[in-house]
Design a protein around this motif. Structure first.
Motif, PDB file in Angstrom:
ATOM      1  N   ALA A  98       0.858  -1.193   0.000  1.00 31.82           N
ATOM      2  CA  ALA A  98       0.000   0.000   0.000  1.00 31.82           C
ATOM      3  C   ALA A  98       0.888   1.234   0.000  1.00 31.82           C
ATOM      4  CB  ALA A  98      -0.913   0.010   1.228  1.00 31.82           C
ATOM      5  N   PRO A  99       0.460   2.303  -0.692  1.00 30.05           N
ATOM      6  CA  PRO A  99       1.250   3.540  -0.695  1.00 30.05           C
ATOM      7  C   PRO A  99       1.206   4.216   0.671  1.00 30.05           C
ATOM      8  CG  PRO A  99      -0.853   3.887  -1.799  1.00 30.05           C
ATOM      9  CD  PRO A  99      -0.780   2.432  -1.460  1.00 30.05           C
ATOM     10  N   TRP A 100       2.297   4.881   0.996  1.00 27.61           N
ATOM     11  CA  TRP A 100       2.363   5.649   2.243  1.00 27.61           C
ATOM     12  C   TRP A 100       3.360   6.775   2.021  1.00 27.61           C
ATOM     13  CZ3 TRP A 100       6.277   5.709   6.313  1.00 27.61           C
ATOM     14  CH2 TRP A 100       5.867   6.429   7.435  1.00 27.61           C
ATOM     15  N   GLY A 101       2.848   7.981   1.774  1.00 31.25           N
ATOM     16  CA  GLY A 101       3.724   9.111   1.471  1.00 31.25           C
ATOM     17  C   GLY A 101       4.563   8.808   0.244  1.00 31.25           C
ATOM     18  N   ASP A 102       5.877   8.948   0.371  1.00 36.15           N
ATOM     19  CA  ASP A 102       6.763   8.649  -0.747  1.00 36.15           C
ATOM     20  C   ASP A 102       7.365   7.245  -0.636  1.00 36.15           C
ATOM     21  OD1 ASP A 102       8.378   9.140   1.413  1.00 36.15           O
ATOM     22  OD2 ASP A 102       9.797  10.417   0.340  1.00 36.15           O
ATOM     23  N   GLU A 115       4.835  -9.744   8.866  1.00 38.03           N
ATOM     24  CA  GLU A 115       5.939  -8.793   8.941  1.00 38.03           C
ATOM     25  C   GLU A 115       5.535  -7.531   8.173  1.00 38.03           C
ATOM     26  OE1 GLU A 115      10.730  -8.926   8.334  1.00 38.03           O
ATOM     27  OE2 GLU A 115       9.503 -10.031   6.901  1.00 38.03           O
ATOM     28  N   VAL A 116       5.829  -6.376   8.749  1.00 39.07           N
ATOM     29  CA  VAL A 116       5.539  -5.091   8.112  1.00 39.07           C
ATOM     30  C   VAL A 116       6.874  -4.456   7.725  1.00 39.07           C
ATOM     31  CG1 VAL A 116       4.494  -2.808   8.378  1.00 39.07           C
ATOM     32  CG2 VAL A 116       3.494  -4.783   9.543  1.00 39.07           C
ATOM     33  N   LYS A 117       6.999  -4.058   6.455  1.00 41.57           N
ATOM     34  CA  LYS A 117       8.207  -3.385   5.981  1.00 41.57           C
ATOM     35  C   LYS A 117       7.823  -2.082   5.304  1.00 41.57           C
ATOM     36  CE  LYS A 117      11.253  -7.285   5.167  1.00 41.57           C
ATOM     37  NZ  LYS A 117      12.100  -7.972   4.202  1.00 41.57           N
ATOM     38  N   ARG A 118       8.745  -1.115   5.398  1.00 41.27           N
ATOM     39  CA  ARG A 118       8.589   0.144   4.674  1.00 41.27           C
ATOM     40  C   ARG A 118       9.654   0.173   3.596  1.00 41.27           C
ATOM     41  NH1 ARG A 118      10.977   5.327   5.615  1.00 41.27           N
ATOM     42  NH2 ARG A 118      11.727   4.523   7.593  1.00 41.27           N
ATOM     43  N   LEU A 119       9.224   0.363   2.350  1.00 41.64           N
ATOM     44  CA  LEU A 119      10.151   0.426   1.225  1.00 41.64           C
ATOM     45  C   LEU A 119      10.190   1.856   0.707  1.00 41.64           C
ATOM     46  CD1 LEU A 119       9.156  -2.596   1.318  1.00 41.64           C
ATOM     47  CD2 LEU A 119      10.046  -2.676  -0.991  1.00 41.64           C
ATOM     48  N   GLN A 120      11.387   2.399   0.667  1.00 44.69           N
ATOM     49  CA  GLN A 120      11.571   3.750   0.173  1.00 44.69           C
ATOM     50  C   GLN A 120      12.782   3.731  -0.744  1.00 44.69           C
ATOM     51  OE1 GLN A 120      11.479   6.579   3.318  1.00 44.69           O
ATOM     52  NE2 GLN A 120      10.977   8.230   1.931  1.00 44.69           N
ATOM     53  N   GLY A 121      12.540   3.981  -2.028  1.00 38.71           N
ATOM     54  CA  GLY A 121      13.616   3.851  -3.003  1.00 38.71           C
ATOM     55  C   GLY A 121      14.051   2.398  -3.064  1.00 38.71           C
ATOM     56  N   ASP A 122      15.351   2.163  -2.886  1.00 39.66           N
ATOM     57  CA  ASP A 122      15.830   0.781  -2.890  1.00 39.66           C
ATOM     58  C   ASP A 122      16.143   0.274  -1.482  1.00 39.66           C
ATOM     59  OD1 ASP A 122      17.998   2.413  -2.531  1.00 39.66           O
ATOM     60  OD2 ASP A 122      19.297   1.403  -3.972  1.00 39.66           O
ATOM     61  N   HIS A 123      15.604   0.958  -0.473  1.00 40.07           N
ATOM     62  CA  HIS A 123      15.819   0.562   0.916  1.00 40.07           C
ATOM     63  C   HIS A 123      14.546  -0.055   1.500  1.00 40.07           C
ATOM     64  CE1 HIS A 123      19.666   2.622   1.076  1.00 40.07           C
ATOM     65  NE2 HIS A 123      19.086   3.686   0.545  1.00 40.07           N
ATOM     66  N   ALA A 124      14.708  -1.172   2.175  1.00 40.15           N
ATOM     67  CA  ALA A 124      13.593  -1.821   2.887  1.00 40.15           C
ATOM     68  C   ALA A 124      13.925  -1.833   4.373  1.00 40.15           C
ATOM     69  CB  ALA A 124      13.393  -3.241   2.379  1.00 40.15           C
TER      70      ALA A 124
END
Length: 194
Positions: A98-102, A115-124
């Motif tokens: 799901a989208p969340w900000g950027d 498990e919950v992960k935040r992906l931003q660019g190429d970082h998880a």
């Protein structure tokens, strides 16, 4: 009868105990003792309480938290159905995005845990994980036990953008609670005379 404490209640208790003990016990030690009695980490407890908006009593279900948990336990299938219902897209086997900000929030639903992960660019970044047996849905279709509420509600308060997984009912109740809080603050400040 269960008692609910707010962030300010715990700070006030710690302050009062420091006054009683003659300031021999540090404020952080008192908060640590309260958190330990609740089976929580002090910083996590205070952060969650600080970012929590009280839901008015008329909007809450009756019963204790354990009653609510027992009535609303979920299974792996329930978690997957909730994710799809609340705006997540299945992007792989048992992985929902799901989208969340950027960034994106990913839920990886295993046989026994999520498990919950935040992906931003190429970082998880791993945000949270928990056993499915510890998760439950509330009456507003909010999934609890994965830190998908307080952290992201704080984001909304800063950015004005709601997470897609917050139902219209959750948003409406939070707006009402915010308005009630602002009204109480306004009344309190108008009655204060130095």
């Amino acid at each position: 009868m269960p008692v609910q404490l707010t962030h300010q209640n715990i700070r006030d208790i710690a302050k009062n105990l420091r006054e009683i003990t003659g300031r021999e016990i540090k404020h952080t030690q008192i908060i640590g003792a309260i958190a330990a009695a609740l089976g929580r980490q002090p910083n996590a407890l205070m952060h969650e309480l600080k970012n929590e908006v009280a839901i008015p009593p008329e909007l809450q279900r009756s019963g204790t938290a354990s009653d609510l948990f027992e009535r609303n336990r979920v299974t792996k299938t329930d978690v997957e159905a909730w994710a799809l219902r609340r705006g997540f897209t299945e992007i792989g086997r048992n992985i929902f995005s799901a989208p969340w900000g950027d960034a994106e929030i990913w839920l990886k639903v295993g046989a026994k845990d999520v498990e919950v992960k935040r992906l931003q660019g190429d970082h998880a970044i791993k945000v949270f994980d928990n056993s499915i047996s510890a998760l439950y849905l509330d009456q507003f279709d909010m999934l609890h036990g994965l830190d998908l509420f307080a952290r992201y509600y704080s984001y909304y308060r800063e950015s004005g953008e709601w997470p897609v997984w917050f139902s219209d009912e959750v948003k409406s109740n939070l707006r009402e609670a915010e308005q009630a809080t602002e009204l109480r603050k306004a009344k309190a400040s108008s009655s204060f005379k130095p």
